[in-house]
Design a protein around this motif. Structure first.
Motif, PDB file in Angstrom:
ATOM      1  N   THR C  34       0.813  -1.222   0.000  1.00  9.15           N
ATOM      2  CA  THR C  34       0.000   0.000   0.000  1.00  9.15           C
ATOM      3  C   THR C  34       0.843   1.267   0.000  1.00  9.15           C
ATOM      4  O   THR C  34       0.319   2.340  -0.229  1.00  9.15           O
ATOM      5  N   ARG C  35       2.147   1.139   0.288  1.00 11.67           N
ATOM      6  CA  ARG C  35       3.036   2.296   0.416  1.00 11.67           C
ATOM      7  C   ARG C  35       2.614   3.212   1.559  1.00 11.67           C
ATOM      8  O   ARG C  35       2.944   4.392   1.587  1.00 11.67           O
ATOM      9  N   ILE C  36       1.834   2.664   2.485  1.00 12.59           N
ATOM     10  CA  ILE C  36       1.448   3.458   3.651  1.00 12.59           C
ATOM     11  C   ILE C  36       2.347   3.069   4.817  1.00 12.59           C
ATOM     12  O   ILE C  36       2.515   1.890   5.112  1.00 12.59           O
ATOM     13  N   PHE C 173      -2.559 -14.894  -4.236  1.00 14.95           N
ATOM     14  CA  PHE C 173      -2.541 -13.721  -3.361  1.00 14.95           C
ATOM     15  C   PHE C 173      -1.097 -13.278  -3.099  1.00 14.95           C
ATOM     16  O   PHE C 173      -0.756 -12.102  -3.201  1.00 14.95           O
ATOM     17  N   GLY C 174      -0.243 -14.282  -2.819  1.00 17.12           N
ATOM     18  CA  GLY C 174       1.153 -13.969  -2.531  1.00 17.12           C
ATOM     19  C   GLY C 174       1.860 -13.380  -3.743  1.00 17.12           C
ATOM     20  O   GLY C 174       2.627 -12.428  -3.633  1.00 17.12           O
ATOM     21  N   VAL C 175       1.586 -13.952  -4.910  1.00 15.70           N
ATOM     22  CA  VAL C 175       2.208 -13.442  -6.136  1.00 15.70           C
ATOM     23  C   VAL C 175       1.788 -11.990  -6.356  1.00 15.70           C
ATOM     24  O   VAL C 175       2.599 -11.130  -6.707  1.00 15.70           O
ATOM     25  N   LEU C 176       0.514 -11.723  -6.102  1.00  9.05           N
ATOM     26  CA  LEU C 176       0.028 -10.352  -6.275  1.00  9.05           C
ATOM     27  C   LEU C 176       0.708  -9.409  -5.284  1.00  9.05           C
ATOM     28  O   LEU C 176       1.065  -8.283  -5.632  1.00  9.05           O
ATOM     29  N   ILE C 177       0.885  -9.892  -4.062  1.00 13.00           N
ATOM     30  CA  ILE C 177       1.567  -9.044  -3.065  1.00 13.00           C
ATOM     31  C   ILE C 177       2.970  -8.702  -3.552  1.00 13.00           C
ATOM     32  O   ILE C 177       3.404  -7.550  -3.517  1.00 13.00           O
ATOM     33  N   ARG C 178       3.643  -9.720  -4.065  1.00 12.33           N
ATOM     34  CA  ARG C 178       5.003  -9.451  -4.536  1.00 12.33           C
ATOM     35  C   ARG C 178       4.997  -8.490  -5.713  1.00 12.33           C
ATOM     36  O   ARG C 178       5.800  -7.563  -5.795  1.00 12.33           O
ATOM     37  N   ALA C 179       4.057  -8.728  -6.637  1.00 11.73           N
ATOM     38  CA  ALA C 179       3.981  -7.866  -7.814  1.00 11.73           C
ATOM     39  C   ALA C 179       3.708  -6.423  -7.405  1.00 11.73           C
ATOM     40  O   ALA C 179       4.355  -5.487  -7.878  1.00 11.73           O
ATOM     41  N   ALA C 180       2.766  -6.261  -6.459  1.00 10.19           N
ATOM     42  CA  ALA C 180       2.402  -4.909  -6.040  1.00 10.19           C
ATOM     43  C   ALA C 180       3.570  -4.244  -5.322  1.00 10.19           C
ATOM     44  O   ALA C 180       3.785  -3.040  -5.434  1.00 10.19           O
ATOM     45  N   ASP C 183       5.957  -3.212  -8.226  1.00  8.53           N
ATOM     46  CA  ASP C 183       5.456  -2.169  -9.119  1.00  8.53           C
ATOM     47  C   ASP C 183       3.954  -2.030  -8.934  1.00  8.53           C
ATOM     48  O   ASP C 183       3.179  -2.829  -9.435  1.00  8.53           O
ATOM     49  N   ARG C 184       3.601  -1.002  -8.209  1.00 10.26           N
ATOM     50  CA  ARG C 184       2.209  -0.870  -7.826  1.00 10.26           C
ATOM     51  C   ARG C 184       1.316  -0.588  -9.026  1.00 10.26           C
ATOM     52  O   ARG C 184       0.204  -1.082  -9.120  1.00 10.26           O
ATOM     53  N   GLU C 185       1.848   0.174  -9.973  1.00 11.40           N
ATOM     54  CA  GLU C 185       1.017   0.543 -11.125  1.00 11.40           C
ATOM     55  C   GLU C 185       0.717  -0.668 -11.984  1.00 11.40           C
ATOM     56  O   GLU C 185      -0.339  -0.774 -12.587  1.00 11.40           O
ATOM     57  N   MET C 186       1.691  -1.586 -12.025  1.00  9.90           N
ATOM     58  CA  MET C 186       1.510  -2.767 -12.863  1.00  9.90           C
ATOM     59  C   MET C 186       0.284  -3.554 -12.423  1.00  9.90           C
ATOM     60  O   MET C 186      -0.489  -4.041 -13.248  1.00  9.90           O
ATOM     61  N   VAL C 187       0.093  -3.684 -11.118  1.00  5.48           N
ATOM     62  CA  VAL C 187      -1.026  -4.468 -10.625  1.00  5.48           C
ATOM     63  C   VAL C 187      -2.339  -3.847 -11.076  1.00  5.48           C
ATOM     64  O   VAL C 187      -3.255  -4.542 -11.523  1.00  5.48           O
ATOM     65  N   GLY C 200      -6.961  -7.649   1.773  1.00  2.00           N
ATOM     66  CA  GLY C 200      -6.301  -8.892   2.177  1.00  2.00           C
ATOM     67  C   GLY C 200      -4.955  -8.617   2.812  1.00  2.00           C
ATOM     68  O   GLY C 200      -4.581  -9.230   3.818  1.00  2.00           O
ATOM     69  N   THR C 201      -4.216  -7.681   2.230  1.00  2.00           N
ATOM     70  CA  THR C 201      -2.902  -7.345   2.764  1.00  2.00           C
ATOM     71  C   THR C 201      -3.019  -6.768   4.170  1.00  2.00           C
ATOM     72  O   THR C 201      -2.254  -7.129   5.064  1.00  2.00           O
TER      73      THR C 201
END
Lengths: 259, 408, 624
Positions: C34-36, C173-180, C183-187, C200-201
């Motif tokens: 989330t970059r928070i 879910f884990g793959v998405l977490i890593r991807a995000a 590169d957040r924009e990619m997701v 979920g995160t």
């Protein structure tokens, strides 16, 4: 010779990004570096601009060794540059961007009292006039179309009255019509003011339409160099880079430019 | 302005209510209330400050029901409570507000030592009386003491001296010290070393541990102490640090065969959270409220329990004692003028539920004592045994020392 | 040293490292996606402990077995996970688009609210939790006793690491977490349901915080100070490990755990400062932590979070400014002593906030540790007046900005080499180191007791006269700083913020320029600190605390980062709400936290920003 690059070499770990790269550039001349992705164009470019320090080799500017100087000092020697993705001061207006360059040029960045909004405004407006941005002078850069942003960058680069312009993919991300306009503008300014221009480009129209000479890089090495005609005719270039369609496009571009 | 104040107070409701509103009744005190401003850490140190406020409110109610302040023509006493956000900066501003807006006659309170010191210095500058109640730092009545600052509770030196008196008979020589890493911990450790060195020949400290306040790394600290192989331990930790330390020490056998001497641990505030882990036989200062059977204390205990449905803490006792001390002060001074109050407070004797308490004139330190005994579990209740009330008058700083460091 | 002791001490350190990792892994995952920077992570940890001491004893009453104990711990952690979901849906979801600093502020609001809620629900007294059945005893290791429960904890951390790694590698879910994280924009581009991913995160992060808290109950009593005592350490772990990196957090936890266990043997008093020293050293050597990556620079022009266009004052603004100054000067004449006092405070804070916004708003240099320079100024002034030199106030007020500037020169030299969140964390580390030094160097600074007797010279001792002294100096400093923002120096600072590459390519020495700005801001904050000290009569370490730095951030954010004059309004506003709520109720932190969240949600550009926006909208309507 305005710019003389001699035997530049750069490794990143085991990867050779540039190997014995040498070329010259005269005042008022447009020299293009082309090649496939990862050929070492940006590496070479950044070694000239000071963003990267070469492992070996020299960069001579008007007879002076500028190898390994940081960008801001390379700039002081008379080198302006634009970036692949336009880098401007987005919180400022168009004219303020150019004023900023002038403030730096006149070494007044640490002035604590002058009114920056009026400082060098007249000069800045004159420079904007040269790139056709007079009407947009007081608009915020963040509101401009991308093509206009690129022109702002050009104006900023010109503010320091450079001897050499480094342009990394000047037309990337622009519409075809804008590309041609920008390259024509660049070429005319360069020739009129005897500024040398070193640029990298993927767009064949821009390269073959405007470059005086071309250097072809593949895997860090120069495989061909010469006038657009010579490069187009080069078999190796055709093989490893341009391909048949590329040659056709290059031919078309050249004709269009001469017409 | 008056309207606004009233609104504020009604909003505050039961939480920080002004006593007169609660205590008002037929035949009670009359006339304009005499106001006292009380500043404490009610939000961030509520475990200590709220019982303290309760004790004070109880005293205030009783005083006003019994006819108010006799020395001031039966005017009721009103104590206005304010939070200090546990910072000296806020405390000083609030003091200013109480003096300016509420026209209080003087300032009392503070839990943290730095808040107490800041208020004391502020009082000296503004020439108003400050009655420090809970801060323990010796400096408040010694090096930083001044004409307008007084302190009620037995200070670090006094409480340490009480413990040294109880511990020195055993003539144990090899000691470890564990104390929270701030002024209170450091000065308790320093006092202990000085007093023990004088009382026990061959006394030595084999290790000193100073974990950060509220962040003790109990395992590592216990390990480090055990490694030094002391014969006894002097502990200054309290609160969450103490609980963590006791649990870790119990499991690792740190306390087996070692005498532990522990500052403040017998106070209900700190010993109750230890629950069934309460160690047996630590020599400590504290307060065993349910075991004190003097009629005056019994009455206080019952009244407190009836009003707040809880047993009193040390803070409650202190607040109650201070409440009556304030009454006695006004009755003796017969004035609300600062200079008169200062004069009256010097040497003031107040018959508190703990025994007579005198405010010593040369250093403005009261002789309110503490209970010294051993920690124990009575059934499920952590408390003290073999205790006695150590009267503060026997443990005050020597007069020569006071004269050497006090400027005014 | 006895080898058995070394082994046991190492085990103690590792057990702590294990606990620290469980908590920090959650923080780093939430940041990665989330970059928070979630200040409330410590609150979630605290809630885990409180729910643990509530749920676990009930289950143990049914059956006194380890199964019941750990079932209770898991239940508590799950409950905290759900609280995390609630926090995401109700608050975070609404603020992903607002500037990072505002997110931070909002989570700090949550911290305040949770503190008071916990106090209301569970009371202010520490509550010791039950011990784990069958794990109460000590195990003999090489003749030394080591708690069985800590032996168990030793394995939980690595187990969590393995489970998280499996989750990251094997599940969608884990793959998405890593991807995000990468590169957040990619997701967003992949068409992933971002809301679900983020919720979920947050569940995962909060679950880990809750688990960490609930697992502590046999060791530490649940208490109201747990949140802030853990959050700084968890920040340090995530920063040292590299933000977003779970393995990094693991390595960092191990280093910190072992360093603590053995460090106290050599320097028993180092406890306060050790982790921050480590963080500072790591950041100076490795600017993105041990296993972190440089933050990807945006591939498009993003408007910076700070001062944008500079409009000079129009007639209206001039009039307002003049009125404000006149009103200010009238305070001691019209108001009572208390108003004058508050006026002095607000003026000092306004200068400090203005100097902070000089860095944050104009320079994009987000300092989490501005209180260091404020505090150093205050101490310099105070110690010169009270100490052996017995300087008069006039001299002390000259020394205060010098001291603040010098400290800023020293720390800033390292700070300006970094960027983004790492820069912010390094400022925090320096502030904490400063705090620890002033806190512990009791012979000189008076330790936490501080120093008293810092009063103005006789001629300025009257409240009103001192008010005018402060007004004169603070207003002059603010006018001067404002002038700098409008001068080439300020333009250059903004240029370096907007595009460091471009600035470099037109000959601007970006690093030196930011360093100079840091010094200027530090000096101004130092002056503010000196002025403040003389109004209080005392100095103490709370002036350098994180709380003070956060207050300054609140001021500039509530006023509006994008505006030049916003911090002044923010200083007044922030002081006013604190002043309003504090005498009202013991639970004033709850209301303060709530006000902060309301401001973030309703005025993401701050109060002055909102006024500006309103005026623009009005102008548009008139034009249109």
């Amino acid at each position: 010779m305005l710019l003389s690059v001699q035997g530049l070499q750069k490794r990143f770990g085991g990867l050779v990004a540039a190997k014995d790269v040498s070329f010259d550039l005269a005042a008022g001349e447009l020299l293009a570096i082309i090649g496939p992705n990862g050929a070492g164009k940006s590496t070479t470019f950044n070694m000239v601009g000071g963003q990267l320090r070469p492992d070996t080799g020299r960069v001579m500017l008007a007879g002076e060794d500028v190898t390994g100087l940081p960008p801001r000092l390379v700039w002081r020697k008379g080198v302006g540059r634009t970036f692949q993705i336009a880098q401007t001061f987005v919180s400022m207006s168009v004219v303020e961007n150019v004023q900023m360059a002038l403030i730096s040029f006149h070494e007044r960045t640490r002035d604590l009292t002058a009114d920056a909004t009026s400082l060098y405004r007249t000069e800045a407006l004159a420079i904007l006039d040269g790139v056709g941005l007079t009407e947009m002078a007081d608009r915020s850069v963040s509101e401009l179309a991308y093509g206009d942003v690129k022109r702002v960058e050009l104006a900023v680069a010109l503010a320091s009255e450079p001897k050499l312009l480094l342009m990394d993919e000047p037309t990337a991300g622009m519409a075809p019509r804008e590309r041609a306009q920008l390259m024509e503008l660049t070429a005319s300014i360069a020739r009129a003011r005897k500024i040398g221009v070193l640029f990298t480009e993927h767009d064949m129209d821009a390269v073959f339409g405007h470059a005086d000479r071309i250097v072809v890089l593949v895997r860090g090495e120069i495989i061909a160099r010469g006038t657009p005609e010579e490069v187009r005719a080069d078999q190796r270039v055709k093989q490893v880079y341009l391909g048949e369609t590329g040659v056709q496009a290059a031919l078309k571009a050249r004709r269009a430019a001469q017409a | 302005m008056t309207d606004q104040k009233f609104t504020r107070r009604s909003v505050v409701g039961g939480m920080a209510a002004a006593g007169t509103l609660l205590a008002a009744g037929p035949g009670s005190a009359q006339g304009a209330p005499v106001k006292v401003g009380e500043i404490n850490s009610y939000s961030k140190m509520a475990a200590f400050a709220v019982p303290y406020r309760n004790g004070m409110q109880l005293a205030m109610e009783e005083i006003n029901k019994a006819g108010g302040l006799a020395g001031l023509g039966g005017r009721p006493l009103e104590i206005i409570f304010r939070d200090d956000n546990s910072t000296p900066g806020d405390a000083v501003r609030v003091a200013e507000e109480l003096l300016t807006r509420e026209n209080v006659t003087f300032i009392a309170g503070a839990f943290l030592s730095n808040v107490g010191l800041a208020l004391g210095d502020f009082a000296n500058q503004k020439k108003v009386l400050y009655l420090g109640t809970e801060p323990l730092t010796d400096a408040l009545t010694m090096g930083s003491g001044n004409k307008y600052t007084f302190r009620v509770r037995a200070n670090t030196y006094m409480q340490t001296k009480m413990l040294v008196d109880a511990a020195k008979a055993k003539q144990v020589k090899r000691w470890a010290i564990v104390a929270p890493n701030y002024e209170y911990g450091q000065s308790a450790a320093a006092n202990f070393k000085k007093l023990m060195a004088a009382a026990v020949p061959g006394f030595e400290v084999v290790t000193e541990q100073f974990p950060a306040l509220g962040r003790v790394d109990a395992g590592a600290t216990v390990g480090a102490i055990a490694q030094a192989k002391p014969d006894a331990i002097f502990n200054v930790l309290f609160g969450a640090d103490l609980t963590a330390f006791v649990r870790e020490g119990n499991t690792r056998g740190l306390f087996e065969g070692r005498q532990v001497v522990s500052l403040l641990t017998g106070e209900p505030e700190y010993i109750l959270p230890l629950g069934d882990e309460t160690p047996e036989g630590w020599i400590t200062t504290g307060y065993p409220p349910e075991q004190i059977t003097t009629p005056a204390h019994k009455a206080f205990f019952d009244a407190y329990k009836a009003k707040f449905n809880d047993t009193p803490r040390l803070g409650s006792l202190l607040g109650y004692v201070v409440g009556y001390m304030i009454r006695d002060l006004f009755n003796k001074a017969k004035s609300t003028d600062t200079e008169a109050l200062v004069t009256a407070l010097e040497g003031l004797t107040s018959d508190s539920i703990a025994g007579p308490v005198v405010m010593r004139a040369i250093d403005h330190q009261s002789t309110l004592g503490a209970w010294v005994g051993e920690t124990t579990l009575k059934g499920k209740l952590p408390t003290m045994k073999n205790w006695r009330y150590a009267d503060g008058k026997d443990y005050l700083h020597p007069e020569a020392e006071v004269r050497a460091v006090r400027k005014g | 040293m006895d080898p058995a002791f070394i082994v046991v001490q190492a085990l103690s350190g590792l057990a702590n490292a294990s606990s620290l990792f469980i908590i920090s892994s959650g923080l780093t995952i939430v940041f990665g996606v989330t970059r928070i920077v979630n200040f409330a992570h410590g609150s979630l940890y605290m809630l885990g402990a409180y729910l643990g001491i509530t749920i676990v004893p009930r289950l143990l009453d049914i059956d006194r077995t380890p199964t019941m104990f750990f079932a209770g711990v898991l239940l508590a952690a799950l409950a905290v996970g759900l609280i995390g979901v609630l926090m995401e849906v109700l608050l975070l979801r609404r603020i992903y688009k607002v500037p990072e600093l505002f997110q931070l502020l909002a989570t700090f609001g949550v911290v305040l609210i949770v503190q008071d809620l916990v106090q209301k629900i569970w009371g202010p007294v520490d509550i010791a939790g039950p011990r784990a059945p069958s794990l109460r005893h000590g195990i003999q290791i090489m003749g030394q006793r080591f708690p069985a429960y800590e032996m168990f904890l030793l394995f939980v951390g690595p187990a969590v690491l393995v489970l998280l790694t499996l989750l990251m590698q094997k599940t969608r879910f884990g793959v998405l977490i890593r991807a995000a994280t990468q590169d957040r924009e990619m997701v967003g581009a992949l068409g992933v349901n971002q809301a679900m991913l983020f919720t979920g995160t947050l569940f995962l992060g909060a679950f880990l915080a809750g688990l960490g808290g609930a697992l502590q109950i046999p060791r530490v009593p649940a208490n109201g100070h747990m949140d802030l005592s853990i959050i700084t350490e968890a920040f340090v772990v995530t920063v040292i490990g590299g933000m977003g990196s779970v393995p990094g957090a693991f390595v960092a936890s191990l280093i910190i755990g072992l360093l603590q266990a053995f460090g106290i043997l050599i320097f028993p008093k180092i406890t306060l400062v050790l982790v921050f020293l480590l963080m500072a050293v790591v950041l100076v050597v490795k600017p993105w932590g041990l296993m972190g990556r440089p933050e990807a620079t945006a591939n498009r022009a993003v408007l910076p979070e700070g001062i944008l266009s500079l409009k000079p004052f129009g007639t209206g603004e001039r009039l307002v400014a003049a009125l404000v100054v006149v009103a200010l000067l009238a305070v001691p004449l019209m108001g009572d002593a208390y108003k004058t006092k508050v006026g002095i405070e607000i003026l000092a804070f306004a200068l400090a906030a203005f100097s902070l916004n000089f860095l944050v708003g104009a320079g994009g240099i987000v300092s989490f540790g501005h209180a260091a320079y404020f505090g150093i100024g205050a101490y310099a002034a105070g110690l010169l007046v009270v100490g052996p030199l017995k300087l008069p106030m006039e001299g002390a007020l000259v020394a205060a900005p010098l001291a603040g500037g010098l400290a800023a020169a020293l720390f800033g030299y390292f700070v300006v080499r970094l960027s983004g969140i790492y820069l912010a964390m390094l400022t925090l580390a320096f502030a904490q180191i400063t705090y620890a030094v002033f806190f512990q160097w009791a012979e000189v600074t008076g330790g936490d007791n501080g120093v008293v007797g810092v009063w103005p010279s006789a001629w300025a001792s009257s409240r009103s006269v001192y008010f005018y002294v402060v007004a004169l100096l603070a207003v002059a400093a603010i006018v001067f700083l404002r002038r700098i923002i409008y001068a080439p120096f300020g333009y250059t600072l903004r240029a370096a913020r907007d595009s460091a590459n471009r600035a470099d390519a037109i000959g601007i020495d970006v690093r030196t320029h930011r360093w100079l700005s840091f010094i200027v801001a530090g000096a101004a904050a130092g002056l503010a600190g000196g002025l403040y000290a003389f109004s209080k009569g005392s100095i103490d370490p709370t002036l350098i605390s994180i709380g003070m730095s956060v207050d300054f951030l609140m001021m500039i954010l509530s006023g509006g980062l994008q505006t030049v004059m916003g911090p002044l309004v923010g200083a007044g506003f922030f002081h006013a709400i604190k002043d309003f709520f504090m005498p009202l109720t013991d639970f004033w932190r709850f209301f303060l936290g709530l006000s902060i969240i309301v401001i973030v949600l309703a005025f993401p550009r701050g109060l002055v920003g909102a006024v500006d926006a309103g005026r623009e909208a009005l102008a548009h309507r008139r034009a249109g």
